[in-house]
Structure formats: structure tokens, C-alpha cells
Design an enzyme around this catalytic site. Sequence first.
Site, PDB file in Angstrom:
ATOM      1  N   ASP A 184       7.178   4.858  -9.678  1.00 51.39           N
ATOM      2  CA  ASP A 184       7.967   4.548  -8.482  1.00 51.39           C
ATOM      3  C   ASP A 184       9.455   4.461  -8.792  1.00 51.39           C
ATOM      4  O   ASP A 184      10.042   3.376  -8.899  1.00 51.39           O
ATOM      5  CB  ASP A 184       7.482   3.255  -7.807  1.00 51.39           C
ATOM      6  CG  ASP A 184       6.277   3.520  -6.912  1.00 51.39           C
ATOM      7  OD1 ASP A 184       5.760   4.652  -6.935  1.00 51.39           O
ATOM      8  OD2 ASP A 184       5.867   2.598  -6.191  1.00 51.39           O
ATOM      9  N   ARG A 242      -2.250   0.520  -9.798  1.00 51.96           N
ATOM     10  CA  ARG A 242      -1.184  -0.448 -10.076  1.00 51.96           C
ATOM     11  C   ARG A 242      -1.774  -1.835 -10.308  1.00 51.96           C
ATOM     12  O   ARG A 242      -2.908  -2.100  -9.885  1.00 51.96           O
ATOM     13  CB  ARG A 242      -0.263  -0.518  -8.844  1.00 51.96           C
ATOM     14  CG  ARG A 242       0.362   0.815  -8.483  1.00 51.96           C
ATOM     15  CD  ARG A 242       0.551   0.963  -6.980  1.00 51.96           C
ATOM     16  NE  ARG A 242       0.938   2.339  -6.652  1.00 51.96           N
ATOM     17  CZ  ARG A 242       2.193   2.772  -6.584  1.00 51.96           C
ATOM     18  NH1 ARG A 242       3.181   1.911  -6.737  1.00 51.96           N
ATOM     19  NH2 ARG A 242       2.455   4.031  -6.350  1.00 51.96           N
ATOM     20  N   ARG A 266       3.764  14.300  -7.117  1.00 47.73           N
ATOM     21  CA  ARG A 266       3.724  13.559  -8.371  1.00 47.73           C
ATOM     22  C   ARG A 266       2.390  13.798  -9.068  1.00 47.73           C
ATOM     23  O   ARG A 266       1.370  14.005  -8.407  1.00 47.73           O
ATOM     24  CB  ARG A 266       3.818  12.051  -8.104  1.00 47.73           C
ATOM     25  CG  ARG A 266       5.067  11.603  -7.441  1.00 47.73           C
ATOM     26  CD  ARG A 266       5.285  10.115  -7.658  1.00 47.73           C
ATOM     27  NE  ARG A 266       4.459   9.256  -6.814  1.00 47.73           N
ATOM     28  CZ  ARG A 266       4.743   7.971  -6.601  1.00 47.73           C
ATOM     29  NH1 ARG A 266       5.775   7.405  -7.203  1.00 47.73           N
ATOM     30  NH2 ARG A 266       3.973   7.230  -5.822  1.00 47.73           N
ATOM     31  N   LYS A 305       4.547  12.528  -2.103  1.00 46.95           N
ATOM     32  CA  LYS A 305       5.364  11.363  -1.750  1.00 46.95           C
ATOM     33  C   LYS A 305       6.328  11.764  -0.638  1.00 46.95           C
ATOM     34  O   LYS A 305       7.186  12.615  -0.844  1.00 46.95           O
ATOM     35  CB  LYS A 305       6.133  10.841  -2.968  1.00 46.95           C
ATOM     36  CG  LYS A 305       6.893   9.552  -2.664  1.00 46.95           C
ATOM     37  CD  LYS A 305       7.364   8.858  -3.921  1.00 46.95           C
ATOM     38  CE  LYS A 305       8.199   7.622  -3.592  1.00 46.95           C
ATOM     39  NZ  LYS A 305       8.703   6.959  -4.792  1.00 46.95           N
ATOM     40  N   GLY A 355       7.300   6.822   6.705  1.00 49.06           N
ATOM     41  CA  GLY A 355       6.413   7.591   5.835  1.00 49.06           C
ATOM     42  C   GLY A 355       7.081   8.773   5.150  1.00 49.06           C
ATOM     43  O   GLY A 355       6.435   9.557   4.458  1.00 49.06           O
ATOM     44  N   ASP A 392       3.519  -4.317  -7.737  1.00 44.62           N
ATOM     45  CA  ASP A 392       2.954  -3.117  -7.100  1.00 44.62           C
ATOM     46  C   ASP A 392       3.580  -1.841  -7.660  1.00 44.62           C
ATOM     47  O   ASP A 392       3.117  -0.746  -7.342  1.00 44.62           O
ATOM     48  CB  ASP A 392       3.128  -3.177  -5.576  1.00 44.62           C
ATOM     49  CG  ASP A 392       4.565  -3.459  -5.169  1.00 44.62           C
ATOM     50  OD1 ASP A 392       5.060  -4.551  -5.489  1.00 44.62           O
ATOM     51  OD2 ASP A 392       5.200  -2.584  -4.561  1.00 44.62           O
ATOM     52  N   ASN A 393       4.617  -1.982  -8.478  1.00 54.62           N
ATOM     53  CA  ASN A 393       5.212  -0.801  -9.107  1.00 54.62           C
ATOM     54  C   ASN A 393       4.861  -0.718 -10.597  1.00 54.62           C
ATOM     55  O   ASN A 393       5.461   0.054 -11.328  1.00 54.62           O
ATOM     56  CB  ASN A 393       6.735  -0.830  -8.942  1.00 54.62           C
ATOM     57  CG  ASN A 393       7.161  -0.586  -7.495  1.00 54.62           C
ATOM     58  OD1 ASN A 393       6.414   0.004  -6.718  1.00 54.62           O
ATOM     59  ND2 ASN A 393       8.333  -1.061  -7.134  1.00 54.62           N
ATOM     60  N   GLY A 412       0.825  -1.207   0.000  1.00 52.40           N
ATOM     61  CA  GLY A 412       0.000   0.000   0.000  1.00 52.40           C
ATOM     62  C   GLY A 412       0.850   1.244   0.000  1.00 52.40           C
ATOM     63  O   GLY A 412       2.074   1.175   0.072  1.00 52.40           O
TER      64      GLY A 412
HETATM   65  P1  AMP Z   1       8.977   1.088  -3.076  1.00 53.50           P
HETATM   66  O1  AMP Z   1      10.165   0.188  -3.103  1.00 53.50           O
HETATM   67  O2  AMP Z   1       9.317   2.550  -2.922  1.00 53.50           O
HETATM   68  O3  AMP Z   1       8.056   0.857  -4.226  1.00 53.50           O
HETATM   69  O4  AMP Z   1       8.205   0.726  -1.742  1.00 53.50           O
HETATM   70  C1  AMP Z   1       7.694  -0.551  -1.427  1.00 53.50           C
HETATM   71  C2  AMP Z   1       6.672  -0.416  -0.311  1.00 53.50           C
HETATM   72  O5  AMP Z   1       7.269   0.111   0.872  1.00 53.50           O
HETATM   73  C3  AMP Z   1       5.533   0.496  -0.645  1.00 53.50           C
HETATM   74  O6  AMP Z   1       4.358  -0.033  -0.078  1.00 53.50           O
HETATM   75  C4  AMP Z   1       5.952   1.798  -0.005  1.00 53.50           C
HETATM   76  O7  AMP Z   1       4.838   2.612   0.274  1.00 53.50           O
HETATM   77  C5  AMP Z   1       6.628   1.318   1.264  1.00 53.50           C
HETATM   78  N1  AMP Z   1       7.643   2.265   1.764  1.00 53.50           N
HETATM   79  C6  AMP Z   1       8.836   2.556   1.225  1.00 53.50           C
HETATM   80  N2  AMP Z   1       9.494   3.455   1.969  1.00 53.50           N
HETATM   81  C7  AMP Z   1       8.708   3.762   3.011  1.00 53.50           C
HETATM   82  C8  AMP Z   1       8.816   4.627   4.136  1.00 53.50           C
HETATM   83  N3  AMP Z   1       9.886   5.392   4.347  1.00 53.50           N
HETATM   84  N4  AMP Z   1       7.793   4.666   5.013  1.00 53.50           N
HETATM   85  C9  AMP Z   1       6.709   3.915   4.829  1.00 53.50           C
HETATM   86  N5  AMP Z   1       6.541   3.073   3.800  1.00 53.50           N
HETATM   87  C10 AMP Z   1       7.515   2.993   2.901  1.00 53.50           C
HETATM   88 MG    MG Z   2       6.387   1.100  -4.885  1.00 52.34          MG
END
Ligand code: AMP
Ligand code: MG
Length: 486
Positions: A261, A182, A175, A112, A125, A251-252, A90
Site C-alpha cells: 500500500d 494483512r 498489483r 487498484k 473506488g 491494515d497496511n 477493507g
Molecule cells: P490506504 O490509506 O490507501 O491504505 O486506504 C485506507 C482505506 O481507505 C482502505 O480501506 C482503502 O481501501 C480505502 N480507500 C482509500 N481510497 C479510497 C477510494 N478512493 N475509494 C474507496 N476506498 C478508498
Molecule cells: Mg491500505
Amino acid sequence: MKNSFPPSLGNRLTSLPDSLYREVWPDPLPYPRLLHWNQTAAALAGIDAGGVPPDDLAAWLAGNRPWPGSRPLASVYAGHQFGYFVPQLGDGRAILLGETSHQGQTWELQLKGSGRTPWSRAGDGRAVLRSSLREYLCSEAMAGLGVPTTRALSLVDSPLPVWRETEETAAIVVRMSPSFIRFGHFEWFYHRNETGHLAQLADFVIEHHFPDWQGQADRHLRLFAEITRLTARLMAHWQSVGFTHGVMNTDNMSILGLTLDYGPFGFIDTYEPGFVCNHTDSQGRYAFDQQPDVGLWNLTRLAQAMSPLVATEELKTVLESYPAQFASHYLDLMSARLGLPPGRKHVGVILGLLELMQANQLDYHRFLRDLCLFDAAPDASNHALRDQCIDRAAFDQWASGWRTALAEQAVPEADRQKRMLASNPKYILRNHLAEEIIAAVRDAGDIGVLDDIMRALQHPYDEHPDLERWSEPPPPGTRIELSCSS
Ligand code: AMP
Ligand code: MG
């Protein structure tokens, strides 16, 4: 008509089933500072921030003030990460503010790095300045190259400390995309056996992106076929421009075939088909030359998720069409780069060039750009190109095949060169260049550099004599390691 700032936003995603999202307000970002405002993206969305003081603008773009009409939300999705199904992922650090329309196109706006959501798991987050800069620049670089992508409207930073491998500081990119849906959103409903909701999601995508198919009995099949086509086209673009995404989890993957992403992405430098940009990807699952196949693997996961809506045989037929669709897009793009007409006819010249580049460890972007100035006269030596090759005889042999293919075109040389210059970029956001910009902005406080780099990246086919340096390949031996937290 242009929207005034801030535009009043709609909340169309809230018509989807409740289990897909939660209303989440951004955590205020202390002392936000506007680092860059992307006038090009703003114009696309009809957003005019003229006259808004930068500090006010930064407060809006950091999510510190409620945008009119906005009911901000984070959505949940599932996904296959490195081959394994994860039932709940998510928006862990992204918040959708809502959407605005301009000239018939709707743009969703997403923050973001705006704080924790119900799907943050152990994450904070936040996004750090380094990764935000990379996403901001690369979104626009891809758009400049003509590659389908989400866009970036603005970059703000803050002194807020964020802990990664070391202490860094926070930033937020706004963004923009026609949709942030997705493959993983479909997987979410499928794996919960919520077939009615799955159909609602498919119909939502059709209503907003392919309205002509509304009410048709075969609309879900058409949707899957269209996502397949758009994905094949995206993979062709990535392979043609030498882009490696790094984390092609489902998911990306955008349902509109957009690059989505930006994490540990990397452009290849020397032509190395097995290039892996994400050093945590120890198996090379998402290596450069694996991407087209991974696109198909991911579409197969989407097909499974859509199987309650469309007959398996029909999904299978669409999937079987993917390799030919990919090849056709790819050959068209590569033919254009070589000044040749679209189609399969010159596949030998294209593959021969890739072999030559690999065997001679040529820089992919530089060599293609240099080829624009090839002299096709039979007695021309083309020594500037030839001398880049360790195996000069191999160059001569390949060049003679290319010369023959060009001769069939009956296009004046000057026209051919001009067309090739418009298909072979001079400016690429190579990793060493991204590092240089990060150091300038983050460590040296040089914000002015952003106008210059955006000019080069948004117009990568043009000459920018004052920025010539940024067209250089990396110094030999430079290798930059990037991970998911990049
Ligand atoms: P990503 O590799 O950026 O596509 O992230 C994979 C998952 O991890 C997604 O569900 C992101 O929302 C979550 N995510 C990545 N970095 C963070 C963060 N710093 N805080 C919370 N969720 C994160
Ligand atoms: Mg992602």
C-alpha cells in the site's frame, strides 16, 4: 511453460469464510490506455502478452473484460489506524482477480482503482494517475533495491475525471503479490470472536506459504514467529535504504513482510531521523526513525488477534525477540553498505556515520554512494568526501575508525569498492524525482519517460550515464507535501 494471455486464474481465497469477502466486478474504465507494461514482473508470473494489441491489453488490465476463471472479489479487514482500532475497513478500491502460478510461485493479481466495493465507505473506488504512478514506480524501485515488496505489472490510465483536491484523472495499477493478506484480516475475525474462522485463516496462510508446517501442533506459533521475523527484516530494509512508508496502520502490514500500500511514502534526502513524509501525520507517529518500533507495536496487535490460537506467554516470547532480530538484520545491511562483515562488531562505525550525516546535514543516499570510492590508504585526503562536511575534523575522526575496520578485512581495495557499489544505490525514487515523472507523463504526455525511469529504478546500483541527472539530490529547499490521497 509460460501462460498465454490472459492467463486462466484460480480463486483460492474463496475457500475462506464467506464473511471475509464479496464477489465484486470491476467498474469498466472508459478509454483505457496502456501507459506501461512491466516486462520484469510479467516474466516473474510467467505472463506473456507478446502479440496482444495494446488496446486489448489495456482493456484486460483495466478490468473491462472478465479474465478466464476469475471470480473477482474484494475482502474486508479491520485495523488499527494511527493507534485506534477501526472494526471495519477493507478493499475500498482494490479487487482481487485471482491467482496464477509460474515456476512454483503463485502470484495474486489485484486491480487498484477499479471502482466501488462494499467497503468503499464514502470513497469513489478510484485511484488517480498521480498516486498510481507513485505506486507503480516505487514497487519496482523497492524490488530493484532488494527490499521485499508487492510488485506492479501494469499501469493504465483513462480520461475519466476523478475529484481529489482538484480534478484529476483515473488510473489502474495491476498489483502482484504472493499474498495480499494483512494483519487486519486477522484482527477482523478476532474482534468478531470468530475463533474457528481465525484458525481457518491461519491455516490458509500456512497451507499456501508455509506448507511444511501443516498439521503440526505448534503451527500457529510458528506462523506468528515467522511473521515477526519477516516484519523485523522488512523494517531493517526500510531503515537501511532510507524509506518512510507514511501510513503504517495494521491494515497496511503484509503477513509476508512485504512493503504494501504505497501512499504518501517518501525516501529521506538529507539524513533527518525524525523525517515525516505524510503531512497529515501531525504527531509524527510514522516518522522515519519510529518505524522499527511501530513494526513491533503492530506485531503486538497481531499477537492479540492470534491470542485465541497461541498461548500468550509464547506470543510474548516471540515479541521479545523482535528488537534483537531487527538490530541484527539492520546491522548486517548497514555493514554491507560500508564494506564490512555482518554482525555487531562494527556497530560503532555505523552509528558514528549516522551521527556524522545528521550533524552535517548530508544527503543519505549520495554520501553512502560516494563512500564507495573512499581511499583507505592512511595518507589519502579523501577531500571530495571531507569537503561535503561542515565539520571536517568530525569526518576525519569517523573515517579513521572506518579505515581501521576496513584494514581488518584484508580485502583488496578494488574488491571492496566494487562490493560497496553493489550495496549503495545510485538511483532512488526521491519525491522530487517522482514529481518530475508525474509532470512528464500526466502534464506533458511523455510516456516514453517510463521506460527510462524503470530502467534506472530496477537497476539502481548500475551506472546509467544517460540518466545521470536522476541521481541528483533535490535542489536545496525543496519540500514536497504528501497526504493519504497521494
Ligand atoms: P490506504 O490509506 O490507501 O491504505 O486506504 C485506507 C482505506 O481507505 C482502505 O480501506 C482503502 O481501501 C480505502 N480507500 C482509500 N481510497 C479510497 C477510494 N478512493 N475509494 C474507496 N476506498 C478508498
Ligand atoms: Mg491500505
